[in-house]
Scaffold this motif. Structure first.
Motif, PDB file in Angstrom:
ATOM      1  N   TYR A 178       0.832  -1.193   0.000  1.00 34.99           N
ATOM      2  CA  TYR A 178       0.000   0.000   0.000  1.00 34.99           C
ATOM      3  C   TYR A 178       0.872   1.251   0.000  1.00 34.99           C
ATOM      4  CZ  TYR A 178      -3.224  -3.596   1.674  1.00 34.99           C
ATOM      5  OH  TYR A 178      -3.965  -4.757   1.814  1.00 34.99           O
ATOM      6  N   SER A 179       0.573   2.158  -0.904  1.00 31.15           N
ATOM      7  CA  SER A 179       1.337   3.402  -1.013  1.00 31.15           C
ATOM      8  C   SER A 179       0.426   4.504  -1.532  1.00 31.15           C
ATOM      9  CB  SER A 179       2.518   3.214  -1.978  1.00 31.15           C
ATOM     10  OG  SER A 179       2.038   3.029  -3.309  1.00 31.15           O
ATOM     11  N   ALA A 180       0.959   5.712  -1.605  1.00 32.83           N
ATOM     12  CA  ALA A 180       0.176   6.828  -2.137  1.00 32.83           C
ATOM     13  C   ALA A 180      -0.206   6.587  -3.591  1.00 32.83           C
ATOM     14  CB  ALA A 180       0.957   8.124  -2.009  1.00 32.83           C
ATOM     15  N   ASP A 181       0.631   5.853  -4.317  1.00 36.23           N
ATOM     16  CA  ASP A 181       0.322   5.527  -5.710  1.00 36.23           C
ATOM     17  C   ASP A 181      -0.560   4.285  -5.834  1.00 36.23           C
ATOM     18  OD1 ASP A 181       1.770   7.640  -6.971  1.00 36.23           O
ATOM     19  OD2 ASP A 181       3.638   6.572  -6.536  1.00 36.23           O
ATOM     20  N   ASN A 182      -0.621   3.510  -4.761  1.00 30.49           N
ATOM     21  CA  ASN A 182      -1.445   2.299  -4.752  1.00 30.49           C
ATOM     22  C   ASN A 182      -2.126   2.166  -3.387  1.00 30.49           C
ATOM     23  OD1 ASN A 182      -2.518  -0.243  -5.621  1.00 30.49           O
ATOM     24  ND2 ASN A 182      -0.891  -1.290  -4.492  1.00 30.49           N
ATOM     25  N   PRO A 183      -3.086   3.044  -3.105  1.00 31.47           N
ATOM     26  CA  PRO A 183      -3.710   3.022  -1.782  1.00 31.47           C
ATOM     27  C   PRO A 183      -4.538   1.769  -1.556  1.00 31.47           C
ATOM     28  CG  PRO A 183      -4.875   4.540  -3.237  1.00 31.47           C
ATOM     29  CD  PRO A 183      -3.651   4.101  -3.970  1.00 31.47           C
ATOM     30  N   TRP A 184      -4.671   1.398  -0.278  1.00 25.69           N
ATOM     31  CA  TRP A 184      -5.526   0.268   0.052  1.00 25.69           C
ATOM     32  C   TRP A 184      -6.988   0.661  -0.079  1.00 25.69           C
ATOM     33  CZ3 TRP A 184      -4.546  -0.693   6.016  1.00 25.69           C
ATOM     34  CH2 TRP A 184      -4.373   0.520   6.673  1.00 25.69           C
ATOM     35  N   THR A 185      -7.872  -0.307   0.006  1.00 25.54           N
ATOM     36  CA  THR A 185      -9.304  -0.056  -0.122  1.00 25.54           C
ATOM     37  C   THR A 185      -9.949  -0.031   1.255  1.00 25.54           C
ATOM     38  OG1 THR A 185      -9.872  -2.400  -0.267  1.00 25.54           O
ATOM     39  CG2 THR A 185      -9.308  -1.263  -2.333  1.00 25.54           C
ATOM     40  N   PHE A 186     -11.208   0.425   1.295  1.00 24.51           N
ATOM     41  CA  PHE A 186     -11.967   0.368   2.545  1.00 24.51           C
ATOM     42  C   PHE A 186     -11.964  -1.051   3.105  1.00 24.51           C
ATOM     43  CE2 PHE A 186     -15.125   4.199   2.098  1.00 24.51           C
ATOM     44  CZ  PHE A 186     -14.047   5.061   2.173  1.00 24.51           C
ATOM     45  N   GLU A 187     -12.173  -2.030   2.222  1.00 23.85           N
ATOM     46  CA  GLU A 187     -12.254  -3.420   2.665  1.00 23.85           C
ATOM     47  C   GLU A 187     -10.921  -3.909   3.223  1.00 23.85           C
ATOM     48  OE1 GLU A 187     -15.426  -2.321   0.049  1.00 23.85           O
ATOM     49  OE2 GLU A 187     -13.251  -2.276  -0.303  1.00 23.85           O
ATOM     50  N   GLN A 188      -9.827  -3.544   2.585  1.00 24.54           N
ATOM     51  CA  GLN A 188      -8.506  -3.942   3.068  1.00 24.54           C
ATOM     52  C   GLN A 188      -8.177  -3.263   4.397  1.00 24.54           C
ATOM     53  OE1 GLN A 188      -6.511  -2.789  -0.539  1.00 24.54           O
ATOM     54  NE2 GLN A 188      -6.202  -4.914  -1.196  1.00 24.54           N
ATOM     55  N   PHE A 189      -8.596  -2.024   4.537  1.00 31.14           N
ATOM     56  CA  PHE A 189      -8.409  -1.310   5.799  1.00 31.14           C
ATOM     57  C   PHE A 189      -9.148  -2.028   6.927  1.00 31.14           C
ATOM     58  CE2 PHE A 189      -9.712   1.880   8.910  1.00 31.14           C
ATOM     59  CZ  PHE A 189      -8.529   2.572   9.155  1.00 31.14           C
ATOM     60  N   GLU A 190     -10.397  -2.393   6.679  1.00 31.24           N
ATOM     61  CA  GLU A 190     -11.189  -3.085   7.699  1.00 31.24           C
ATOM     62  C   GLU A 190     -10.604  -4.460   8.032  1.00 31.24           C
ATOM     63  OE1 GLU A 190     -15.745  -1.769   7.510  1.00 31.24           O
ATOM     64  OE2 GLU A 190     -15.004  -2.442   5.555  1.00 31.24           O
ATOM     65  N   ALA A 191     -10.022  -5.119   7.039  1.00 34.19           N
ATOM     66  CA  ALA A 191      -9.411  -6.433   7.280  1.00 34.19           C
ATOM     67  C   ALA A 191      -8.221  -6.316   8.225  1.00 34.19           C
ATOM     68  CB  ALA A 191      -8.975  -7.057   5.952  1.00 34.19           C
ATOM     69  N   VAL A 192      -7.419  -5.273   8.049  1.00 31.20           N
ATOM     70  CA  VAL A 192      -6.287  -5.044   8.961  1.00 31.20           C
ATOM     71  C   VAL A 192      -6.804  -4.737  10.367  1.00 31.20           C
ATOM     72  CG1 VAL A 192      -4.394  -3.464   9.500  1.00 31.20           C
ATOM     73  CG2 VAL A 192      -4.654  -4.350   7.174  1.00 31.20           C
ATOM     74  N   CYS A 193      -7.852  -3.919  10.440  1.00 26.96           N
ATOM     75  CA  CYS A 193      -8.448  -3.607  11.745  1.00 26.96           C
ATOM     76  C   CYS A 193      -8.917  -4.886  12.442  1.00 26.96           C
ATOM     77  CB  CYS A 193      -9.625  -2.655  11.569  1.00 26.96           C
ATOM     78  SG  CYS A 193      -9.175  -0.957  11.129  1.00 26.96           S
ATOM     79  N   LEU A 307       3.927   5.182   7.824  1.00 24.56           N
ATOM     80  CA  LEU A 307       2.749   5.977   7.474  1.00 24.56           C
ATOM     81  C   LEU A 307       2.075   5.383   6.250  1.00 24.56           C
ATOM     82  CD1 LEU A 307       1.069   8.570   7.986  1.00 24.56           C
ATOM     83  CD2 LEU A 307       2.566   9.734   6.367  1.00 24.56           C
ATOM     84  N   LEU A 308       0.789   5.119   6.389  1.00 27.96           N
ATOM     85  CA  LEU A 308      -0.024   4.565   5.302  1.00 27.96           C
ATOM     86  C   LEU A 308      -0.999   5.621   4.789  1.00 27.96           C
ATOM     87  CD1 LEU A 308      -0.783   1.162   7.011  1.00 27.96           C
ATOM     88  CD2 LEU A 308       0.540   1.443   4.901  1.00 27.96           C
ATOM     89  N   PRO A 309      -1.343   5.586   3.493  1.00 28.98           N
ATOM     90  CA  PRO A 309      -2.263   6.578   2.939  1.00 28.98           C
ATOM     91  C   PRO A 309      -3.705   6.318   3.374  1.00 28.98           C
ATOM     92  CG  PRO A 309      -1.805   4.910   1.305  1.00 28.98           C
ATOM     93  CD  PRO A 309      -0.917   4.599   2.487  1.00 28.98           C
ATOM     94  N   TYR A 310      -4.580   7.271   3.060  1.00 30.31           N
ATOM     95  CA  TYR A 310      -6.012   7.064   3.249  1.00 30.31           C
ATOM     96  C   TYR A 310      -6.460   5.888   2.384  1.00 30.31           C
ATOM     97  CZ  TYR A 310      -7.168  11.441   5.712  1.00 30.31           C
ATOM     98  OH  TYR A 310      -7.291  12.446   6.641  1.00 30.31           O
ATOM     99  N   PRO A 311      -7.369   5.051   2.886  1.00 31.37           N
ATOM    100  CA  PRO A 311      -7.939   4.015   2.023  1.00 31.37           C
ATOM    101  C   PRO A 311      -8.914   4.639   1.034  1.00 31.37           C
ATOM    102  CG  PRO A 311      -9.017   4.006   4.156  1.00 31.37           C
ATOM    103  CD  PRO A 311      -7.899   4.996   4.261  1.00 31.37           C
ATOM    104  N   LYS A 312      -9.104   3.998  -0.106  1.00 30.85           N
ATOM    105  CA  LYS A 312     -10.021   4.521  -1.103  1.00 30.85           C
ATOM    106  C   LYS A 312     -11.311   3.720  -1.134  1.00 30.85           C
ATOM    107  CE  LYS A 312      -8.128   1.815  -4.974  1.00 30.85           C
ATOM    108  NZ  LYS A 312      -7.504   1.893  -6.308  1.00 30.85           N
ATOM    109  N   GLY A 313     -12.391   4.413  -1.494  1.00 28.74           N
ATOM    110  CA  GLY A 313     -13.672   3.761  -1.693  1.00 28.74           C
ATOM    111  C   GLY A 313     -13.916   3.649  -3.188  1.00 28.74           C
ATOM    112  N   THR A 314     -14.896   4.372  -3.702  1.00 27.79           N
ATOM    113  CA  THR A 314     -15.091   4.406  -5.148  1.00 27.79           C
ATOM    114  C   THR A 314     -14.005   5.236  -5.824  1.00 27.79           C
ATOM    115  OG1 THR A 314     -16.557   6.326  -4.932  1.00 27.79           O
ATOM    116  CG2 THR A 314     -17.579   4.146  -4.920  1.00 27.79           C
TER     117      THR A 314
END
Length: 438
Positions: A178-193, A307-314
């Protein structure tokens, strides 16, 4: 008390808007500014931070350098430090009181989202013809309202999720992709949580308790944009159909789900992330100096945090917009000396000096350093360039900020749509009122 202050501030803005049409803000008085016994033209600049803070010391350093450089030109800057306090109302209330009294300093610092509200009220001076197009192009963003320039940024901002690398390594959580050029998704963020929670660790501090000032709106509004939502119309005068839309509700619902699933809460302590009790922490660049210089027992080096970027939705969206300088519409007609100080404080040298102290991104493109790829600073800069989206532009921004905080405070016990409907009604009423003011 909060409601009382809100009413007072609203009343001040109304009065200031009416006074903005009078000579109080347009001329009269000491047209050439104040002078001291030695014949120096005094330029007063008011900052929003405590005099003892690291940021204030950086400002004072640049003021001292200005005074040394302009000694022979008989211009002297004087710094006023008015720290934001009492739920962040102190500084804003002081500004509005000075506007009404006709005692505004020559330059102020102000939070960028307030540009439209302050410009409409007559507080800010139009500098469109004072700053060349070539100079304006050197900044990442500008403080504009209805096509006119009212301020220049001190620094730029971006935010993201600081994370405890030691905790992630121990659990076996891999976020290297996950990076600023390849941000994680909402779903991936929740999976880490979920992985963090399964080990008995509070997953993330979403800063839900930061609703007494602009912190929560600043850090959390990108989730609504990422979900495809919005807040106001392009002209800044319509909230209905935007603030209460299904897409906006989806963004707030994402935050609510984090609460409901036990991944975050309102009860996380201010230092819980810094003392190893929380896996991730949503914050801006100002946290970098803290992690580099404090809490060494838990974070001895940058090998222990990332530091991780904001996750993306749509879509991808991230926070941007920070504090800026503006020349005020005070009773000093001659802005020559004031303009010299404004240019000095927004120079590349000043931008570097101030952001070295704050950990933020320089506001000027020509002041940005060559950050190492993958570093926190690089992540913030690339995210700013890739997905930075400003908070809504509206003359009713103070009301928007208040209602946003009310929504965040209510997510724990209320459903999203009723909160949005109430916030939309409040904001639309204020927009309609302000639209009718001349």
């Amino acid at each position: 008390m909060k409601k009382i202050w809100t009413s007072i501030i609203a009343m001040m803005l109304v009065v200031a808007s009416l006074l903005g049409m009078t000579a109080c803000f347009g001329g009269g008085g000491n047209g050439d500014g104040e002078t001291d016994a030695e014949g120096n033209t005094i330029v007063k600049i008011m900052f929003h931070v405590d005099k003892s803070s690291t940021e204030a010391k950086a400002y004072q350093m640049r003021i001292d350098a200005f005074n040394a450089a302009y000694k022979d030109k008989k211009i002297k800057a004087t710094a006023i430090f008015q720290a934001r306090s009492a739920g962040a109302s102190g500084y804003e209330t002081e500004l509005q009181a000075k506007q009404i009294e006709g005692t505004l300093p020559d330059i102020i610092t102000f939070d960028a989202p307030n540009t439209a509200a302050y410009a409409k009220s007559g507080l800010l001076y139009d500098i469109s013809n004072l700053i060349s197009k070539e100079e304006q192009d050197k900044f990442y963003s500008l403080n504009k309202y209805q096509g006119k320039l009212y301020g220049l940024p001190i620094q730029e901002s971006s935010a993201g999720f600081y994370y405890n690398k030691k905790i992630f390594r121990d659990i076996g959580i891999d976020v290297s992709a996950y990076s600023a050029d390849n941000p994680w998704t909402f779903e991936q963020f929740e999976a880490v949580c979920a992985q963090l929670k399964s080990r008995g660790i509070t997953a993330v501090d979403m800063r839900l308790d930061a609703t007494m000032d602009e912190t929560a709106p600043y850090l959390l509004y990108p989730f609504i944009y990422a979900a495809g939502g919005s807040f106001v119309s392009d002209d800044g005068y319509t909230a209905n159909g935007y603030y209460n839309s299904a897409e906006t509700a989806a963004g707030f619902q994402f935050i609510k789900n984090l609460i409901k699933n036990g991944y975050t809460s309102y009860a996380i302590g201010n230092t819980d992330f810094f003392t190893g009790k929380v896996g991730m922490y949503l914050s801006s660049g100002w946290t970098i100096p803290d992690l580099d210089n404090q809490y060494r027992e838990y974070f001895s080096s940058r090998d222990d945090w990332g530091l991780l970027p904001y996750p993306k939705g749509t879509v991808a969206a991230s926070a941007t917009g920070s504090w800026s300088y503006a020349i005020t519409n005070n009773h000093h007609e001659d802005k020559t000396a004031t303009l010299e100080l404004l240019k000095w404080m927004t120079s590349a040298e000043s931008s570097r000096a101030i952001t070295d102290a704050t950990g933020m991104i320089p506001a000027r493109k020509d002041a940005v350093k060559d950050y190492a790829s993958g570093s926190p600073e690089y992540t913030l800069l690339k995210q700013l360039e890739n997905s930075g989206k400003e908070r809504p532009v509206t003359v009713a921004y103070p009301t928007f900020s208040l209602t946003f905080n009310q929504i965040i405070a209510g997510l724990g016990n209320s459903e999203v749509q009723p909160l949005l409907n109430s916030a939309t009604n409040t904001l639309q009423t204020e927009m309609d009122r302000l639209k009718n003011l001349k």
